[in-house]
Design a protein around this motif. Structure first.
Motif, PDB file in Angstrom:
ATOM      1  N   GLY A   1     -62.885  -0.411 -40.894  1.00 17.77           N
ATOM      2  CA  GLY A   1     -63.981  -1.208 -41.432  1.00 17.77           C
ATOM      3  C   GLY A   1     -63.531  -2.260 -42.408  1.00 17.77           C
ATOM      4  N   PRO A   2     -64.475  -3.143 -42.831  1.00  9.63           N
ATOM      5  CA  PRO A   2     -64.153  -4.255 -43.713  1.00  9.63           C
ATOM      6  C   PRO A   2     -63.548  -3.798 -45.027  1.00  9.63           C
ATOM      7  N   LEU A   3     -62.460  -4.407 -45.395  1.00 13.79           N
ATOM      8  CA  LEU A   3     -61.822  -4.105 -46.665  1.00 13.79           C
ATOM      9  C   LEU A   3     -62.525  -4.823 -47.801  1.00 13.79           C
TER      10      LEU A   3
ATOM     11  N   GLU B   1     -63.512  -9.137 -44.118  1.00 15.73           N
ATOM     12  CA  GLU B   1     -64.278  -8.512 -43.040  1.00 15.73           C
ATOM     13  C   GLU B   1     -63.603  -7.300 -42.403  1.00 15.73           C
ATOM     14  N   GLY B   2     -62.294  -7.143 -42.657  1.00 13.61           N
ATOM     15  CA  GLY B   2     -61.595  -5.995 -42.102  1.00 13.61           C
ATOM     16  C   GLY B   2     -61.028  -6.206 -40.719  1.00 13.61           C
ATOM     17  N   HIS B   3     -61.220  -7.387 -40.145  1.00 12.83           N
ATOM     18  CA  HIS B   3     -60.687  -7.665 -38.811  1.00 12.83           C
ATOM     19  C   HIS B   3     -60.583  -9.169 -38.621  1.00 12.83           C
ATOM     20  N   PHE B   4     -59.744  -9.573 -37.639  1.00 17.49           N
ATOM     21  CA  PHE B   4     -59.638 -10.985 -37.292  1.00 17.49           C
ATOM     22  C   PHE B   4     -60.907 -11.430 -36.572  1.00 17.49           C
ATOM     23  N   GLN B   5     -61.400 -12.609 -36.937  1.00 16.78           N
ATOM     24  CA  GLN B   5     -62.629 -13.105 -36.328  1.00 16.78           C
ATOM     25  C   GLN B   5     -62.405 -14.317 -35.432  1.00 16.78           C
ATOM     26  N   THR B   6     -61.396 -15.098 -35.697  1.00 21.89           N
ATOM     27  CA  THR B   6     -61.196 -16.332 -34.926  1.00 21.89           C
ATOM     28  C   THR B   6     -59.993 -16.231 -33.994  1.00 21.89           C
ATOM     29  N   ILE B   7     -58.817 -15.981 -34.538  1.00 22.64           N
ATOM     30  CA  ILE B   7     -57.605 -15.825 -33.726  1.00 22.64           C
ATOM     31  C   ILE B   7     -57.067 -14.418 -33.949  1.00 22.64           C
ATOM     32  N   ASN B   8     -56.913 -13.669 -32.884  1.00 22.98           N
ATOM     33  CA  ASN B   8     -56.446 -12.287 -32.992  1.00 22.98           C
ATOM     34  C   ASN B   8     -54.927 -12.271 -33.178  1.00 22.98           C
ATOM     35  N   LEU B   9     -54.481 -11.903 -34.384  1.00 23.78           N
ATOM     36  CA  LEU B   9     -53.060 -11.857 -34.697  1.00 23.78           C
ATOM     37  C   LEU B   9     -52.569 -10.417 -34.868  1.00 23.78           C
ATOM     38  N   SER B  10     -53.213  -9.491 -34.186  1.00 29.71           N
ATOM     39  CA  SER B  10     -52.831  -8.078 -34.305  1.00 29.71           C
ATOM     40  C   SER B  10     -51.382  -7.835 -33.909  1.00 29.71           C
ATOM     41  N   SER B  11     -50.868  -8.626 -32.978  1.00 32.60           N
ATOM     42  CA  SER B  11     -49.485  -8.440 -32.544  1.00 32.60           C
ATOM     43  C   SER B  11     -48.491  -8.834 -33.620  1.00 32.60           C
ATOM     44  N   PHE B  12     -48.944  -9.526 -34.676  1.00 33.74           N
ATOM     45  CA  PHE B  12     -48.067  -9.939 -35.766  1.00 33.74           C
ATOM     46  C   PHE B  12     -48.051  -8.928 -36.919  1.00 33.74           C
ATOM     47  N   CYS B  13     -48.612  -7.745 -36.714  1.00 32.04           N
ATOM     48  CA  CYS B  13     -48.718  -6.780 -37.804  1.00 32.04           C
ATOM     49  C   CYS B  13     -47.357  -6.171 -38.144  1.00 32.04           C
ATOM     50  N   PHE B  14     -47.264  -5.593 -39.327  1.00 27.72           N
ATOM     51  CA  PHE B  14     -46.017  -5.010 -39.824  1.00 27.72           C
ATOM     52  C   PHE B  14     -45.535  -3.851 -38.973  1.00 27.72           C
TER      53      PHE B  14
END
Length: 486
Positions: free
Chosen positions: A13-15, A458-471
């Protein structure tokens, strides 16, 4: 199970709902608090050090919601988007800490200022597409009432990438992807290349890709100053100092497989003031690590990577400073005003610099040739031995060039896969990253800043999904490889 949890973590959820400076947790580190408490008590005792006339205006605030470590374009972009996207004006307090107030060693001011969409990953294409729109409409974003409009001196001359027979198939696939994402790029045969740019020697070139729109270069210093001016008008605090310590609390969690992990939350950032023994503890809820080439050191300061090998706790942020040289030369018979930024298969690149047949360029060294990043001294022999031969082979007019000046700057080099690191750390849960772009951070800063702000609020990407760039990809050994690194 830990691997599965890391992949699912992006759906939480949103941080932003939890923004608070209240402390919690089971093992709060009091070693740094006790001296502070003593100091505050002593200031009220007779003969104490308290002085009501002491000027504290240069100190950062004692508490804030977000501390951004690093005041380059990435850090300032995060600050800008946090304030722009906040639900209510003044709802979020943001502090930017920058240790180099002159920016003499910062990557931003020492960059060549290029922007392109010619990447091999869709995320990088999307980031640069948004960023070029941001730059084109810079005063819609960064304009300040009653202040002069910004002029980034954007030169839309495009990028021209050259491929050998070996790299032609990869280039063709890259251009197909770039077009799918909306970039205006065309492929050129050696014959077409020769017709459009007759000063190019096409020997060894099997294919070329040319950016028709949204590519070129701009003045990085103007963007930096424009962001500074704008975020200060939005109420962002700016402090010249160095982050020297994080105070955090810890909680212990056992995974379903029985593995114990430690979750940490930073509660306080210690900022040492420049040219002084003073430091200011700053309570905060979120820390953004946008320290560029030094972000690995900031991560280590927070305890990241200080665990057993081959564990998540022992996984370091693989970002380090890499020195790159930029040379400026004059060539009376060199290419004209229509010259794009050209990247040769050898790794050498160049572009026009202003008017009067001046050019700048360089070449990234091999791993074995990496220079000492401890200083910004320029190796002029590197140009003579490694850069000039390739330039003269590709553009015969450059046989008669004369080097006029040179400088060195830093890449925030991601040694794992040369791609950005965006988002929270899985164990130091309130430290977010915006770093590691290995030479394309400046051009993608507007979009990356927006992405990080979306995560925080918001706790998540809303425009460009950059999940693959996570630590977490560093622990999972899942490379996100970008083939077009210049």
């Amino acid at each position: 199970m830990l691997r599965r949890a890391l992949r699912l973590r992006w759906g939480r959820g949103p941080l932003g709902r939890g923004l608070s400076t209240r402390k919690g947790g089971s093992t709060l580190d009091w070693t740094g608090k006790v001296p502070e408490i003593k100091k505050k008590i002593q200031s009220f005792l007779p003969g104490g050090a308290w002085n009501p006339l002491y000027d504290t205006s240069h100190l950062p605030p004692e508490r804030t919601d977000v501390v951004i470590v690093g005041g380059g374009v990435l850090g300032l972009s995060v600050a800008y988007w946090l304030k722009r996207l906040e639900k209510q004006r003044g709802a979020i307090q943001v502090l930017v800490v920058e240790r180099d107030h002159t920016y003499s060693r910062a990557s931003t001011g020492l960059s060549v200022g290029g922007i392109r969409q010619q990447f091999s990953l869709p995320e990088n294409v999307q980031l640069s597409l948004f960023s070029v729109d941001f730059l084109r409409n810079i005063n819609d974003y960064l304009g300040v009432v009653d202040d002069r409009p910004l002029d980034l001196q954007f030169n839309p001359s495009g990028y021209l990438l050259l491929a050998s027979e070996k790299g032609a198939a990869i280039m063709e696939n890259n251009v197909k992807l770039q077009r799918q994402e909306g970039a205006k790029v065309c492929l050129m045969s050696p014959e077409q290349l020769q017709n459009k740019f007759p000063w190019i020697n096409t020997e060894g070139v099997a294919l070329a890709s040319y950016g028709l729109e949204g590519e070129g270069w701009f003045d990085p210093w103007s963007l930096l100053q424009g962001l500074q001016r704008k975020v200060q008008s939005m109420g962002v605090h700016f402090c010249h100092g160095e982050v020297t310590r994080f105070v955090s609390s810890s909680n212990y969690m056992e995974t379903m497989s029985g593995e114990e992990v430690t979750l940490k939350r930073i509660h306080e950032v210690h900022v040492k003031m420049n040219h002084s023994l003073e430091y200011q503890p700053v309570e905060c809820a979120i820390v953004i690590n946008a320290a560029g080439a030094w972000s690995g050191q900031i991560a280590e300061l927070a305890g990241i990577g200080k665990g057993p090998p081959n564990t998540l706790q022992g996984t370091k942020l693989p970002v380090e400073p890499r020195k790159r040289y930029v040379y400026v030369w004059h060539c009376p018979q060199g290419p004209g005003l229509e010259t794009p930024l050209i990247a040769d298969p050898s790794g050498a690149y160049f572009r026009r610099e202003g008017l009067g047949n001046n050019y700048l360029g360089g070449c990234s060294p091999t791993e074995e040739e990496e220079p000492d990043p401890g200083n910004l001294e320029v190796d002029h022999d590197f140009f003579q031995d490694k850069v000039w031969p390739h330039l003269a082979q590709r553009v015969p007019a450059f046989e008669n060039l004369k080097v006029q000046s040179a400088w060195a700057g830093y890449y925030d080099y991601n040694t794992f896969d040369q791609n950005g690191v965006v988002g929270p750390h899985p164990l130091v849960v309130n430290m977010y990253f915006a770093t590691g772009f290995s030479g394309h951070g400046l051009q993608q800063a507007p979009a990356v800043g927006r992405a990080v702000a979306e995560l925080v609020l918001e706790g998540h990407f809303q425009t460009i999904n950059l999940s693959s760039f996570c630590f977490s990809r560093f622990y999972l050994r899942e490379k996100v490889t970008e083939h077009n690194i210049l």
